[in-house]
Design an enzyme around this catalytic site. Structure first.
Site, PDB file in Angstrom:
ATOM      1  N   HIS A 266       0.829  -1.213   0.000  1.00 15.69           N
ATOM      2  CA  HIS A 266       0.000   0.000   0.000  1.00 15.69           C
ATOM      3  C   HIS A 266       0.865   1.266   0.000  1.00 15.69           C
ATOM      4  O   HIS A 266       0.917   1.966  -0.988  1.00 15.69           O
ATOM      5  CB  HIS A 266      -1.004   0.030   1.159  1.00 15.69           C
ATOM      6  CG  HIS A 266      -1.964  -1.101   1.152  1.00 15.69           C
ATOM      7  ND1 HIS A 266      -2.790  -1.376   0.086  1.00 15.69           N
ATOM      8  CD2 HIS A 266      -2.232  -2.056   2.086  1.00 15.69           C
ATOM      9  CE1 HIS A 266      -3.520  -2.435   0.340  1.00 15.69           C
ATOM     10  NE2 HIS A 266      -3.199  -2.872   1.546  1.00 15.69           N
ATOM     11  N   ASP A 317      -5.043  -7.860  -3.473  1.00 11.92           N
ATOM     12  CA  ASP A 317      -5.409  -7.633  -2.083  1.00 11.92           C
ATOM     13  C   ASP A 317      -6.709  -8.343  -1.699  1.00 11.92           C
ATOM     14  O   ASP A 317      -6.747  -9.554  -1.577  1.00 11.92           O
ATOM     15  CB  ASP A 317      -5.457  -6.140  -1.809  1.00 11.92           C
ATOM     16  CG  ASP A 317      -5.475  -5.824  -0.316  1.00 11.92           C
ATOM     17  OD1 ASP A 317      -5.423  -6.764   0.500  1.00 11.92           O
ATOM     18  OD2 ASP A 317      -5.542  -4.638   0.049  1.00 11.92           O
TER      19      ASP A 317
END
Length: 441
Positions: A266, A317
């Site tokens: 991220h 993800d």
């Protein structure tokens, strides 16, 4: 030995016509010839790109797709729903879910996955009677469909900085860094083989203290890929600064952990100092544009990090979307939205992020289809409603997973026309079986 003939081969920065790729029995490339015609017995492919890697996946999050979008709220509210789903999992169910999700990944063009796995134990935190039952289930799921798997076994010790694990988190923990390391080394003896390897992960600075991170740093082999969630939410930064006087990236730098084997997942909310440290370190940043958009995380500074020297990879993800082409398009779209300008990443840079950089993040050696590399390929349809008229090197900006024709992993065709070649099974069938098992849980 299998030989593939590609009418067009697109690699980062090059488009080559009439390419023959010869493989050895292990599925690695032994020879590449360009500008040649197909020979009898060659497997003929049209337009081909290297296999894509999702360097960050939580397979079981796929169970939340289409059920949380109307709830509103933010990441933290979504996390509560995720904990409820995690509480249902046991090894047989984990196998069914992972098999279905890995199958969806394969037919969509992902040839390798880094599974960031932390659901280790029973819901009360007790170990399963069969050692490593959850981890073995994930490995067997990957083998069943033919995807290349790096199991990023994750250390998760705290429920927040200096806070105990909550009841929902107990099954994630191993008590201490030494407890996790002991289990990790034992797991390595039984999980690896047949395109399944073991990597490592630290969940976050919220879940593992600096002292425990240092113990993990010293307890792993230097060649083991190591991943960690970093600065996904502003609250994570605020809590880290309050507790340790520095950002998550600053804490990692102080521990000497910013290096080429580390991947930061991220990295959405960084300071300029963070970006400088990351760029100078040679580590990877795994960005997950569809998830970061779905959860309202924000837009990370992908181009700024790349310019500083970071290696940018992509991840699916929470698997709310499984499509490498949409992840890459999202990477570029975020840059356009934040800058007001087009063409922020070149097509070559995007393809590199989806292929070579993702493989490198997972510790899989690849220079993107050179001699000695694994023969992982994706054939893309250039005649669909979406892609007709597209230049070969700009297919990433028009195609979607629906345009993936055939997928090759280790020199073997594992998916064709949206179905697995083993038994001609469709991911839809596998997903239906997994959801039925969840409903019965």
């Amino acid at each position: 030995m299998t030989t593939f003939h590609c009418a067009v081969l697109v690699r980062p920065g090059s488009v080559t016509e009439r390419v023959r790729i010869e493989t050895d029995p292990a599925g690695n490339i032994v020879n590449i010839a360009t500008g040649v015609e197909a020979a009898p017995g060659d497997v003929r492919l049209a337009t081909v790109v290297p296999g894509f890697a999702t360097a960050h996946s939580h397979a079981f999050h796929r169970l939340l797709r289409g059920t949380t979008h109307a709830d509103g709220g933010d990441f933290w509210q979504w996390r509560d729903a995720m904990y409820r789903v995690a509480g249902l999992l046991d090894p047989p169910l984990m196998f069914l879910v992972a098999r279905a999700v890995f199958a969806e990944m394969l037919v969509s063009g992902f040839t390798a996955v880094g599974e960031f796995h932390y659901v280790h134990h029973r819901p009360d935190g007790a170990a399963y009677p069969a050692p490593h039952a959850m981890e073995i289930a994930i490995g067997e799921a990957a083998r069943a469909v033919g995807i290349r798997l790096v199991l990023l076994d994750t250390c998760y010790l705290d429920g927040g900085i200096a806070a105990p694990l909550s009841p929902q988190q107990r099954r994630f923990g191993d008590g201490s860094a030494s407890g996790w390391l002991s289990r990790w080394h034992s797991l390595r003896e039984v999980i690896e083989g047949d395109r399944v390897t073991l990597g490592a992960a630290i969940h976050s600075v919220r879940a593992v203290s600096p002292a425990a991170m240092a113990e993990i740093r010293d307890g792993l082999d230097t060649g083991t890929p190591l991943h960690i969630h970093v600065s996904e939410q502003p609250q994570e930064n605020a809590d880290c600064i309050a507790a340790y006087g520095d950002t998550p990236v600053g804490v990692l730098a102080g521990l000497g952990m910013l290096d080429a084997r580390l991947s930061l997942v991220h990295a959405t909310h960084l300071t300029p100092a963070d970006r400088t440290l990351i760029g100078a370190s040679g580590c990877s940043v795994v960005m997950c544009p569809t998830t970061e958009a779905d959860l309202g995380d924000g837009i990370g500074d992908a181009l700024g990090l790349a310019t500083a020297g970071a290696r940018i990879a992509i991840g699916s993800d929470q698997n709310a979307v499984i499509d490498p082409l949409l992840e890459l398009r999202g990477l570029e779209a975020g840059e356009r939205l934040s800058s007001g300008r087009r063409g922020r990443f070149s097509p070559a840079a995007l393809l590199d992020a989806g292929t070579r950089a993702g493989y490198a993040s997972l510790g899989i050696s690849s220079t993107v289809l050179a001699t000695g590399d694994p023969c992982d390929l994706v054939e893309i349809d250039r005649t669909s409603l979406r892609t007709v008229g597209s230049a070969a090197d700009q297919l990433l900006l028009t195609a979607t997973a629906s345009d993936v024709r055939r997928v090759i992993v280790g020199g073997r065709i594992v998916a064709e026309g949206g179905r697995l070649t083993a038994g001609a099974t469709s991911p839809e069938v596998l997903l239906a079986e997994a959801f039925a098992a969840v409903a019965a849980a």
